[in-house]
Design an enzyme around this catalytic site. Structure first.
Site, PDB file in Angstrom:
ATOM      1  N   SER A 190      18.076  45.147  39.668  1.00 38.48           N
ATOM      2  CA  SER A 190      17.793  45.145  41.103  1.00 38.48           C
ATOM      3  C   SER A 190      17.183  43.807  41.524  1.00 38.48           C
ATOM      4  O   SER A 190      17.616  43.173  42.488  1.00 38.48           O
ATOM      5  CB  SER A 190      16.850  46.309  41.434  1.00 38.48           C
ATOM      6  OG  SER A 190      16.487  46.283  42.792  1.00 38.48           O
ATOM      7  N   LYS A 208      19.488  40.360  43.482  1.00 38.27           N
ATOM      8  CA  LYS A 208      19.080  39.733  44.743  1.00 38.27           C
ATOM      9  C   LYS A 208      18.877  38.234  44.545  1.00 38.27           C
ATOM     10  O   LYS A 208      19.257  37.431  45.398  1.00 38.27           O
ATOM     11  CB  LYS A 208      17.795  40.381  45.261  1.00 38.27           C
ATOM     12  CG  LYS A 208      18.021  41.787  45.807  1.00 38.27           C
ATOM     13  CD  LYS A 208      16.816  42.308  46.572  1.00 38.27           C
ATOM     14  CE  LYS A 208      15.770  42.890  45.667  1.00 38.27           C
ATOM     15  NZ  LYS A 208      15.945  44.316  45.366  1.00 38.27           N
ATOM     16  N   HIS A 240       9.977  35.231  42.860  1.00 40.35           N
ATOM     17  CA  HIS A 240       9.894  36.663  43.145  1.00 40.35           C
ATOM     18  C   HIS A 240       8.681  37.234  42.437  1.00 40.35           C
ATOM     19  O   HIS A 240       8.465  36.970  41.260  1.00 40.35           O
ATOM     20  CB  HIS A 240      11.149  37.381  42.635  1.00 40.35           C
ATOM     21  CG  HIS A 240      11.101  38.868  42.859  1.00 40.35           C
ATOM     22  ND1 HIS A 240      11.417  39.437  44.076  1.00 40.35           N
ATOM     23  CD2 HIS A 240      10.745  39.896  42.048  1.00 40.35           C
ATOM     24  CE1 HIS A 240      11.270  40.745  44.004  1.00 40.35           C
ATOM     25  NE2 HIS A 240      10.862  41.049  42.781  1.00 40.35           N
ATOM     26  N   ARG A 260      17.506  55.958  43.775  1.00 41.42           N
ATOM     27  CA  ARG A 260      16.529  56.051  42.683  1.00 41.42           C
ATOM     28  C   ARG A 260      15.191  56.573  43.188  1.00 41.42           C
ATOM     29  O   ARG A 260      14.516  57.354  42.521  1.00 41.42           O
ATOM     30  CB  ARG A 260      16.342  54.682  42.021  1.00 41.42           C
ATOM     31  CG  ARG A 260      17.533  54.286  41.144  1.00 41.42           C
ATOM     32  CD  ARG A 260      17.491  52.814  40.771  1.00 41.42           C
ATOM     33  NE  ARG A 260      16.265  52.459  40.088  1.00 41.42           N
ATOM     34  CZ  ARG A 260      15.727  51.238  40.100  1.00 41.42           C
ATOM     35  NH1 ARG A 260      16.308  50.256  40.776  1.00 41.42           N
ATOM     36  NH2 ARG A 260      14.616  51.006  39.456  1.00 41.42           N
ATOM     37  N   ASP A 313      22.901  47.425  45.379  1.00 40.66           N
ATOM     38  CA  ASP A 313      21.484  47.534  45.009  1.00 40.66           C
ATOM     39  C   ASP A 313      20.717  48.337  46.048  1.00 40.66           C
ATOM     40  O   ASP A 313      19.903  49.187  45.702  1.00 40.66           O
ATOM     41  CB  ASP A 313      20.862  46.146  44.861  1.00 40.66           C
ATOM     42  CG  ASP A 313      19.344  46.239  44.677  1.00 40.66           C
ATOM     43  OD1 ASP A 313      18.928  46.851  43.681  1.00 40.66           O
ATOM     44  OD2 ASP A 313      18.599  45.744  45.537  1.00 40.66           O
TER      45      ASP A 313
END
Lengths: 439, 439
Positions: free
Chosen positions: B183, B187, B82, B168, B161
């Protein structure tokens, strides 16, 4: 500024320019800004703090969010008072007719509210036939004719405050000085009176437990009022014990009538006289609070205050014969005496707990649509410093059934502390705020 | 604890017990707690801060709010990577096939996202015929067969999320380490891979401008991953200039193929090799990141990486002939050269501004339903430290029309600073986080 930028700025502790803050609140009131953005903004503000300028902008926006009462046709001087609330706090029922008797025009919009007992409107509804909803025109005509009106806030007044107050209640953002001050003062400014007196409570039965917090709130409210062109002042008063003897709706009406008859002394009477005197000074109908207080005492002695109360009840459709015959007020089926196991000097009372005891027998509501038992409540007899003999009666519980009365009685006993030595009674007035009240 | 009590506790800076926090998030995901309460809670948390235990409870709640990918039938080792996002950051398109060539099984769920260019899914859709939606079964079967799949996150993964992220975004509560970490990691944990590598960007083109913030975020993410039983590590990498030469969707696919062909050097290639090496070490298919990197270089030289890329494109229905013929990718009608008025050493680039320039010609979307021009974008040619001659070309703008290309060109020129003296290129990797990556 976009809503999200205003929220971000407040999160960083920045002061929001007045125009942006006003637009944000008005957009919220109009449904253009969602609850979740207002909730995030309020939380940021509660933690970071609001400036005086922000408090004034918030107040201004709330006033602009709806209609305002037009009192321009009244001869004046128009006055309003507001108490931040406490236990056994029915001063409006005494102060409003006394102020009218002194030549002021009292325009008092009240709420129903949640709490140990109902709001002023609930108390008034303990009077058979009493109507608490008046149109703006009816209100103005009544005030011009008899000098006072106490009725429900109309739906179009300060809608932004109503929406924000409901949101604060469920987002843990109630406890903030600027938010409380803007909520209080927006209603007062929209109500239109020229002179505004605030009774800010502190102590075990008040929202503000700390006198310094109470003083700071009073200071901010007075600044907001004065900057908006109203003669504004505040008293900081003690709520470390129930104010009146009665904590219950019909009970508080009865006690108000007894005070106006001249049949009662004690702290409650004392505070009503002090408030009326200060209101008279603010409105310019007395040279000083002391002179005003003297005239209020005279209005009790002459019966002029009681006469205004009767005129007020009659004008709003109520049974004015209650003034002569207190037996016409609702009475409870059960009256239970609460006795102390051993004697002593009353050293402390958890006033909030006494309020809860009144709620146990149905004098108040915990949810919006709870029904109230207008006859129910707690008569709390001694004041701090009083000597209570062994097996002496400290309270009488008025209730519809015996079991609830007994639970309430236990709550009252748990709420008091007796000492063996002498105890000084606490002062009733802790201070005043506002240049106009400097004697 | 009731929702309002949780909010009040966080407002006072208290740590919320894990069970209460998890229930609060799950109630929100289930629609039992309204947006405005979550918004107030998030703001209180952003200002007061969340503990590591709270970040882990938030992550856990988000994972539990929906389904998770079941990778138990895969032979493994399963890996995921990620990136926190930047400008010209198409590393997935290179790292995933290289990792597959090294014997890892890459399960990569991607988003579409807002930004200068689209997300990885948008980049993939620049390949004619490419399908980005796979069922869980399809995904597992494809990964077992060819070693990689990159597709859209299914709708039932981490719904809490998704809801909190959207909230947010509109309540100015994006910038918080624990909220970002939970968050990201929710995932990754729901995605099921055994080894997780994070590429945390810092610099002018990254969300985290400050390297210390980036390191702290990486540290928290690694702790969350390790405590959840996954082999987790992170690299802190520089985003002070566009990473790849191409900032645009088809452009980034083209560049990925060029890297896999062995036709490109530079920072982008360097980072792809480093990431693959670290992923190999985390997954246990190499003894060290350095050994892994060596094997990644070999996979480029042998063509094994390119072959995995072609198999991946074919498996997801895309036109694998693009690997041989880059002309099959979408191309822009206008290609405008951007020249500097006078020469110098490239000293600084506002990478975000270069991203905005790409958005000007339609390479990214500002709102969810904006259409993307897959062929459009900015080729930014030099790296910091390179010498540029007077009237030299620094960028090529690919666009559908000339006017937009010219506006983008001006934005690129405004985003660079040239110096006369020599300039040192910034380091590409600022650090690693995670015990497993200690060489």
């Amino acid at each position: 500024m976009r809503a999200v930028d205003i929220i971000a700025a407040k999160r960083r502790g920045r002061e929001i320019p007045a125009d942006d803050l006003r637009d944000f609140v008005l957009d919220y009131a109009a449904g253009r800004t969602p609850d979740y953005q207002m909730a995030a903004f309020l939380m940021a503000g509660v933690i970071r703090g609001f400036s005086r300028a922000e408090a004034e902008a918030l107040t201004d926006a709330m006033v602009r969010s709806g209609g305002t009462l037009d009192l321009s046709e009244l001869s004046g001087p128009t006055v309003d008072k507001h108490s931040t609330g406490g236990v056994g706090d029915g001063t409006t029922l005494v102060v409003a007719p006394l102020a009218a008797a002194l030549g002021m025009q009292v325009v008092k919009l009240s709420g129903r509210g949640l709490g140990h007992t109902g709001g002023t409107l609930d108390k008034l509804e303990a009077i058979p036939g009493m109507r608490t909803t008046l149109s703006g025109d009816e209100l103005v005509a009544q005030v011009e004719r008899i000098g006072l009106a106490v009725c429900a806030q109309t739906a179009d007044l300060v809608p932004a405050d109503r929406a924000m107050y409901a949101l604060r209640d469920v987002t843990a953002t109630v406890e903030d000085r600027a938010l409380i001050a803007s909520s209080v003062m927006s209603k007062k400014l929209a109500g239109g009176a020229q002179a505004i007196l605030l009774d800010v409570k502190t102590g075990s039965g008040a929202f503000m437990k700390d006198p310094e917090d109470a003083r700071a709130l009073a200071q901010l409210c007075v600044e907001i009022g004065e900057d908006a062109g109203r003669a504004t002042g505040a008293l900081i008063t003690d709520m470390s014990q129930p104010l009146a003897r009665g904590v219950g709706n019909a009970m508080e009406v009865r006690e108000a009538i007894e005070v106006l008859r001249g049949d009662r002394g004690g702290r409650f009477t004392d505070l009503c006289l002090t408030l009326t005197g200060h209101l008279a000074a603010l409105a310019g109908v007395a040279e000083s609070p002391a002179e005003g207080r003297g005239r209020a005492e005279a209005a009790i002695a002459s019966g002029a205050g009681l006469e205004r109360f009767a005129a007020f009840v009659e004008a709003q459709g109520g049974d004015a014969r209650i003034v002569e015959d207190l037996g016409r007020l609702p009475a409870a089926a059960v009256v239970l005496e609460v006795r102390v196991p051993r004697g002593g000097q009353l050293a402390a009372v958890d006033a909030e707990a006494v309020g809860h005891a009144a709620a146990i027998v149905g004098a108040g509501r915990e949810r919006k649509d709870d029904a109230i038992d207008l006859a129910a409540g707690v008569e709390f007899l001694p004041e701090i410093g009083d000597a209570i003999p062994g097996d002496g009666v400290v309270a009488r519980i008025h209730a519809a059934d015996r079991a609830a009365a007994e639970r309430a009685g236990e709550a009252v006993l748990a709420a008091i502390a007796l000492h063996d030595g002498p105890v000084d009674p606490p002062p009733l007035v802790l201070g005043t705020v506002g240049n106009r009240l400097d004697a």
